[in-house]
Design a protein around this motif. Sequence first.
Motif, short mmCIF file in Angstrom:
data_model
loop_
_atom_site.label_atom_id
_atom_site.label_comp_id
_atom_site.label_asym_id
_atom_site.label_seq_id
_atom_site.Cartn_x
_atom_site.Cartn_y
_atom_site.Cartn_z
N GLY A 160 0.80 -1.21 0.00
CA GLY A 160 0.00 0.00 0.00
C GLY A 160 0.84 1.26 0.00
O GLY A 160 2.07 1.22 0.00
N PRO A 161 0.16 2.41 0.02
CA PRO A 161 0.85 3.69 -0.12
C PRO A 161 1.55 4.13 1.16
O PRO A 161 1.17 3.75 2.26
N PHE A 162 2.56 4.95 0.97
CA PHE A 162 3.28 5.60 2.06
C PHE A 162 3.28 7.10 1.75
O PHE A 162 3.42 7.49 0.60
N GLY A 163 3.17 7.91 2.79
CA GLY A 163 3.12 9.35 2.60
C GLY A 163 4.43 9.96 2.16
O GLY A 163 4.45 11.04 1.57
N THR A 164 5.53 9.30 2.45
CA THR A 164 6.84 9.75 2.01
C THR A 164 7.76 8.55 1.91
O THR A 164 7.59 7.56 2.62
N TRP A 165 8.71 8.66 1.01
CA TRP A 165 9.69 7.59 0.81
C TRP A 165 11.04 8.27 0.70
O TRP A 165 11.34 8.92 -0.30
N GLN A 166 11.84 8.17 1.77
CA GLN A 166 13.16 8.80 1.80
C GLN A 166 14.23 7.73 1.61
O GLN A 166 14.17 6.68 2.22
N ARG A 167 15.18 8.04 0.77
CA ARG A 167 16.24 7.08 0.46
C ARG A 167 17.60 7.78 0.49
O ARG A 167 17.75 8.87 -0.04
N CYS A 168 18.58 7.12 1.11
CA CYS A 168 19.96 7.58 1.02
C CYS A 168 20.66 6.71 -0.01
O CYS A 168 20.85 5.51 0.22
N PRO A 169 21.06 7.29 -1.15
CA PRO A 169 21.71 6.52 -2.20
C PRO A 169 23.23 6.48 -2.06
O PRO A 169 23.92 5.94 -2.92
N HIS A 170 23.76 7.06 -0.99
CA HIS A 170 25.20 7.25 -0.86
C HIS A 170 25.92 6.02 -0.30
O HIS A 170 25.36 5.28 0.49
N ALA A 171 27.16 5.88 -0.69
CA ALA A 171 28.03 4.86 -0.10
C ALA A 171 28.33 5.26 1.35
O ALA A 171 28.27 6.44 1.70
N PRO A 172 28.66 4.29 2.20
CA PRO A 172 28.89 4.60 3.62
C PRO A 172 29.97 5.65 3.87
O PRO A 172 29.88 6.39 4.86
N ASP A 173 30.95 5.75 3.01
CA ASP A 173 32.04 6.70 3.24
C ASP A 173 31.81 8.06 2.59
O ASP A 173 32.70 8.90 2.55
N ALA A 174 30.60 8.33 2.10
CA ALA A 174 30.32 9.58 1.39
C ALA A 174 30.24 10.79 2.31
O ALA A 174 30.34 11.92 1.85
N GLY A 175 30.02 10.57 3.61
CA GLY A 175 29.96 11.69 4.55
C GLY A 175 28.66 12.48 4.49
O GLY A 175 28.62 13.64 4.91
N CYS A 176 27.60 11.89 3.99
CA CYS A 176 26.32 12.59 3.89
C CYS A 176 25.65 12.67 5.26
O CYS A 176 26.03 11.98 6.20
N THR A 177 24.60 13.48 5.35
CA THR A 177 23.85 13.58 6.60
C THR A 177 22.54 12.81 6.54
O THR A 177 21.77 12.81 7.50
N CYS A 178 22.30 12.13 5.40
CA CYS A 178 21.05 11.38 5.30
C CYS A 178 21.21 9.92 5.69
O CYS A 178 20.27 9.30 6.19
N ARG A 179 22.37 9.34 5.50
CA ARG A 179 22.55 7.91 5.77
C ARG A 179 22.41 7.60 7.25
O ARG A 179 23.08 8.18 8.10
N LYS A 180 21.49 6.68 7.56
CA LYS A 180 21.35 6.25 8.95
C LYS A 180 22.68 5.64 9.40
O LYS A 180 23.30 4.92 8.62
N PRO A 181 23.18 6.00 10.54
CA PRO A 181 22.53 6.52 11.73
C PRO A 181 22.39 8.05 11.82
O PRO A 181 21.96 8.55 12.85
N MET A 182 22.72 8.78 10.77
CA MET A 182 22.51 10.23 10.78
C MET A 182 21.00 10.50 10.73
O MET A 182 20.24 9.67 10.25
#
Length: 189
Positions: A88-110
């Motif tokens: 079924g539907p979800f109101g939002t779908w957030q994805r982090c496409p980055h490799a673990p060493d990319a230093g992004c702020t979206c990748r969990k555990p961030m």
Amino acid sequence: MRHRRTVPWPPPVRAVLFDRDGTLVHDVPYNGDPERVRPVEGAREALAALRDAGLALGVVSNQSGIGRGRLTTAQVDAVDHRIRELLGPFGTWQRCPHAPDAGCTCRKPMPGMVTAAAAALGVRPQECVVIGDIGADVEAAHAAGARSVLVPTPQTLPAEVTSAPEVAATLGEAVALVLPGRDAAGGRR
């Protein structure tokens, strides 16, 4: 002396955010094939109970296979589409496409995906519960100010289980923790 308007604490739950692999669907590492998507036992019922209760739903998912060059965005989109067909539907779908060493702020555990999902759903992170199967899900929730429920799988480390504030054996039990007064299948107690 002036009194401030009191805000209930903890605030009521208005949204539930789910990890994808290992939580909503069985984990198939670097899955780019929609035909390999299999919901975990009780996922449909758990999501139906939350929807019936009027809660907003979202997905927050690390997908490092894109950043590592193992999957294309189109492949991950196809898997996500299949999950929506099955669950079924979800109101939002957030994805982090980055490799673990990319230093992004979206990748969990961030906290980036949790705060972005809350904003997309029009709620505060404190009004969200994140349900996931590993410590990074719990840590991302807490970093954003959200509540968490860990649903362990064979990939979950023992230390992640002992350090999680709330643990449920199944997705249905996690929903029962989120919806007081309902049983694990979503029915009234």
